[in-house]
Write a protein that holds these residues in place. Structure first.
Motif, PDB file in Angstrom:
ATOM      1  N   PRO A 186      -1.821  14.408   4.727  1.00 15.76           N
ATOM      2  CA  PRO A 186      -2.340  13.181   5.353  1.00 15.76           C
ATOM      3  C   PRO A 186      -2.090  12.007   4.406  1.00 15.76           C
ATOM      4  CG  PRO A 186      -3.947  14.961   5.501  1.00 15.76           C
ATOM      5  CD  PRO A 186      -2.858  15.447   4.582  1.00 15.76           C
ATOM      6  N   THR A 187      -1.537  10.924   4.927  1.00 14.62           N
ATOM      7  CA  THR A 187      -1.092   9.829   4.064  1.00 14.62           C
ATOM      8  C   THR A 187      -1.669   8.487   4.484  1.00 14.62           C
ATOM      9  OG1 THR A 187       0.997  10.996   3.648  1.00 14.62           O
ATOM     10  CG2 THR A 187       0.932   8.644   3.136  1.00 14.62           C
ATOM     11  N   LEU A 188      -2.137   7.734   3.477  1.00 16.05           N
ATOM     12  CA  LEU A 188      -2.631   6.370   3.672  1.00 16.05           C
ATOM     13  C   LEU A 188      -1.745   5.432   2.864  1.00 16.05           C
ATOM     14  CD1 LEU A 188      -4.858   4.379   4.680  1.00 16.05           C
ATOM     15  CD2 LEU A 188      -6.098   4.887   2.566  1.00 16.05           C
ATOM     16  N   VAL A 189      -1.173   4.435   3.521  1.00 15.57           N
ATOM     17  CA  VAL A 189      -0.318   3.442   2.863  1.00 15.57           C
ATOM     18  C   VAL A 189      -1.020   2.097   2.924  1.00 15.57           C
ATOM     19  CG1 VAL A 189       1.936   2.306   2.851  1.00 15.57           C
ATOM     20  CG2 VAL A 189       1.759   4.701   3.570  1.00 15.57           C
ATOM     21  N   LEU A 190      -1.243   1.479   1.763  1.00 15.40           N
ATOM     22  CA  LEU A 190      -1.885   0.171   1.696  1.00 15.40           C
ATOM     23  C   LEU A 190      -0.949  -0.807   0.987  1.00 15.40           C
ATOM     24  CD1 LEU A 190      -4.193   2.505   0.482  1.00 15.40           C
ATOM     25  CD2 LEU A 190      -5.647   0.732   1.468  1.00 15.40           C
ATOM     26  N   HIS A 191      -0.935  -2.051   1.460  1.00 11.95           N
ATOM     27  CA  HIS A 191      -0.003  -3.025   0.878  1.00 11.95           C
ATOM     28  C   HIS A 191      -0.566  -4.434   1.017  1.00 11.95           C
ATOM     29  CE1 HIS A 191       4.311  -2.827  -0.512  1.00 11.95           C
ATOM     30  NE2 HIS A 191       4.049  -4.125  -0.610  1.00 11.95           N
ATOM     31  N   ALA A 192      -0.443  -5.228  -0.046  1.00  8.63           N
ATOM     32  CA  ALA A 192      -0.880  -6.624  -0.015  1.00  8.63           C
ATOM     33  C   ALA A 192       0.139  -7.460   0.762  1.00  8.63           C
ATOM     34  CB  ALA A 192      -1.036  -7.159  -1.430  1.00  8.63           C
ATOM     35  N   ARG A 193      -0.375  -8.305   1.635  1.00  9.63           N
ATOM     36  CA  ARG A 193       0.490  -9.079   2.527  1.00  9.63           C
ATOM     37  C   ARG A 193       1.469  -9.971   1.761  1.00  9.63           C
ATOM     38  NH1 ARG A 193      -3.332 -11.971   5.112  1.00  9.63           N
ATOM     39  NH2 ARG A 193      -3.750 -10.151   6.435  1.00  9.63           N
ATOM     40  N   GLY A 194       1.016 -10.595   0.675  1.00  4.21           N
ATOM     41  CA  GLY A 194       1.871 -11.528  -0.049  1.00  4.21           C
ATOM     42  C   GLY A 194       2.457 -10.972  -1.329  1.00  4.21           C
ATOM     43  N   ASP A 195       2.536  -9.672  -1.461  1.00  4.20           N
ATOM     44  CA  ASP A 195       3.056  -9.026  -2.675  1.00  4.20           C
ATOM     45  C   ASP A 195       4.477  -9.514  -2.967  1.00  4.20           C
ATOM     46  OD1 ASP A 195       3.897  -7.299  -4.692  1.00  4.20           O
ATOM     47  OD2 ASP A 195       2.973  -5.534  -3.802  1.00  4.20           O
ATOM     48  N   ALA A 196       4.654 -10.144  -4.154  1.00  7.64           N
ATOM     49  CA  ALA A 196       5.968 -10.667  -4.535  1.00  7.64           C
ATOM     50  C   ALA A 196       6.796  -9.648  -5.303  1.00  7.64           C
ATOM     51  CB  ALA A 196       5.801 -11.928  -5.385  1.00  7.64           C
ATOM     52  N   LEU A 218      -3.475  -5.587   3.406  1.00  4.11           N
ATOM     53  CA  LEU A 218      -4.535  -6.216   2.631  1.00  4.11           C
ATOM     54  C   LEU A 218      -4.233  -7.702   2.435  1.00  4.11           C
ATOM     55  CD1 LEU A 218      -4.855  -3.429  -0.093  1.00  4.11           C
ATOM     56  CD2 LEU A 218      -6.369  -3.784   1.868  1.00  4.11           C
ATOM     57  N   ASP A 219      -5.259  -8.526   2.518  1.00  4.72           N
ATOM     58  CA  ASP A 219      -5.102  -9.975   2.408  1.00  4.72           C
ATOM     59  C   ASP A 219      -5.100 -10.382   0.937  1.00  4.72           C
ATOM     60  OD1 ASP A 219      -4.966 -12.659   2.866  1.00  4.72           O
ATOM     61  OD2 ASP A 219      -7.046 -12.894   3.500  1.00  4.72           O
ATOM     62  N   HIS A 228     -12.230  -9.390  -8.269  1.00  2.15           N
ATOM     63  CA  HIS A 228     -13.048 -10.370  -7.556  1.00  2.15           C
ATOM     64  C   HIS A 228     -12.634 -10.572  -6.104  1.00  2.15           C
ATOM     65  CE1 HIS A 228      -9.510 -12.794  -8.628  1.00  2.15           C
ATOM     66  NE2 HIS A 228      -9.806 -13.494  -7.547  1.00  2.15           N
ATOM     67  N   GLU A 229     -11.453 -10.106  -5.702  1.00  2.00           N
ATOM     68  CA  GLU A 229     -10.952 -10.451  -4.376  1.00  2.00           C
ATOM     69  C   GLU A 229     -11.399  -9.452  -3.307  1.00  2.00           C
ATOM     70  OE1 GLU A 229      -6.662 -10.400  -4.042  1.00  2.00           O
ATOM     71  OE2 GLU A 229      -6.475  -9.046  -5.764  1.00  2.00           O
ATOM     72  N   PRO A 230     -11.657  -9.943  -2.088  1.00  5.75           N
ATOM     73  CA  PRO A 230     -12.094  -9.073  -0.989  1.00  5.75           C
ATOM     74  C   PRO A 230     -11.125  -7.932  -0.710  1.00  5.75           C
ATOM     75  CG  PRO A 230     -12.417 -11.385  -0.409  1.00  5.75           C
ATOM     76  CD  PRO A 230     -11.643 -11.373  -1.692  1.00  5.75           C
ATOM     77  N   ALA A 231      -9.838  -8.153  -0.969  1.00  2.52           N
ATOM     78  CA  ALA A 231      -8.847  -7.098  -0.718  1.00  2.52           C
ATOM     79  C   ALA A 231      -9.124  -5.868  -1.568  1.00  2.52           C
ATOM     80  CB  ALA A 231      -7.437  -7.620  -1.009  1.00  2.52           C
ATOM     81  N   TRP A 232      -9.667  -6.050  -2.770  1.00  2.00           N
ATOM     82  CA  TRP A 232      -9.998  -4.914  -3.634  1.00  2.00           C
ATOM     83  C   TRP A 232     -11.131  -4.088  -3.019  1.00  2.00           C
ATOM     84  CZ3 TRP A 232      -8.843  -1.362  -6.821  1.00  2.00           C
ATOM     85  CH2 TRP A 232      -9.820  -0.679  -7.566  1.00  2.00           C
ATOM     86  N   GLU A 233     -12.136  -4.758  -2.500  1.00  3.20           N
ATOM     87  CA  GLU A 233     -13.246  -4.054  -1.859  1.00  3.20           C
ATOM     88  C   GLU A 233     -12.758  -3.292  -0.628  1.00  3.20           C
ATOM     89  OE1 GLU A 233     -17.671  -5.040   0.064  1.00  3.20           O
ATOM     90  OE2 GLU A 233     -16.553  -6.583  -1.013  1.00  3.20           O
TER      91      GLU A 233
END
Length: 291
Positions: A186-196, A218-219, A228-233
């Protein structure tokens, strides 16, 4: 970029270690060429990295476990999960990719990445942090000056210029897209929207190729999510629920009941952020006092 002794104090990522180790047996290691691992290594390749992960797991004698792959670590984890399906209970991939910058069919991106490799090889060890900051600022664009300074200093202490360049070259050539369809965990993929550092499109490639994988956007603009960012939570909530950590963390008395006093003391010292050498010194001091 890891350093197992310095990471618990790392202003950029220490919250990752604290969260993953909260109520869990969390194993991390420096890959070859990094941190406390051997700096002078001949083989730097996907195959070598897989062998290193196999060696770590075998030395611990763990039967089955959730596996976390961040950035280039995802390719290693995907290959390991395909090779050892009985051992990987869950696969979590963050800011990750299946194909390196030289394998994406984007000529401009490949040229930019090659320029960065050349700069790293020539200027990584320079006393002037400007050159390293070109590299590090892409990882945490929302980081404070203090965090950027800390990360720049960590880079120099973690890698030599030549190894840094070799690592970047090897990562650029990674391609495990042919293995994605063979992943059974079972796989979960998470990614930040603005990842440079790793475009979110590469996260979509991973999730689309792995059967049944769930994708969470993630935003954030940070490749390394900051505390501190909501994306971490959101990241923590998603991962905890996915691997069943919430239920386990809530029953600490049961979880720690089988541990010996020495094992409990070691976990306590890890939670305090001590490295291996510091833990050994502390335990030695305790033993001598008991005598």
């Amino acid at each position: 970029l890891t350093h197992v002794e310095m990471d618990p104090l790392n202003l950029v990522s220490r919250h990752w270690i604290a969260e993953m180790g909260r109520g869990n047996f969390y194993v991390r290691y420096d890959s070859r060429g990094n941190g406390l691992s051997d700096r002078k290594v001949e083989r730097i390749s996907l195959e070598a990295w897989i062998e290193d992960l196999e060696a770590v797991v075998d030395s611990l004698g763990i039967e089955s476990f959730p596996l976390l792959g961040i950035s280039q670590g995802a390719a290693i984890c995907v290959a390991y999960a395909v090779k050892h399906p009985e051992r990987v209970s869950n696969l979590v991939l963050y800011g990750a990719y299946a194909r390196g910058p030289f394998r994406r069919g984007d000529r401009d991106q490949a040229s930019f990445y090659q320029a960065m490799i050349d700069m790293v090889r020539l200027q990584w060890g320079s006393d002037n942090p400007t050159y390293r900051q070109v590299f590090t600022s892409r990882f945490i664009p929302d980081g404070t000056d203090e965090q950027l300074d800390w990360y720049n200093d960590l880079c120099r202490k973690t890698l030599t210029a030549e190894i840094a360049a070799k690592l970047l070259e090897s990562r650029a050539m990674i391609d495990v897209t042919s293995l994605l369809g063979e992943v059974r965990a079972p796989t979960l993929v998470l990614h930040a929207r603005g990842d440079a550092v790793v475009p979110i499109a590469e996260g979509h490639v991973l999730a689309a190729g792995i059967p049944g994988a769930r994708f969470v956007e993630l935003d954030s603009k940070n490749h390394i999510l900051l505390e501190h960012e909501p994306a971490w939570e959101r990241f923590c909530d998603e991962v905890q629920e996915f691997v069943g950590m919430k239920e386990w963390v809530g029953d600490e008395d049961t979880a720690f009941a089988s541990l010996s006093p020495r094992e409990r003391e070691i976990l306590k010292l890890i939670a305090e952020g001590l490295g291996n050498a510091q833990i050994a010194d502390r335990l030695s001091t305790v033993l001598n006092a008991d005598r």
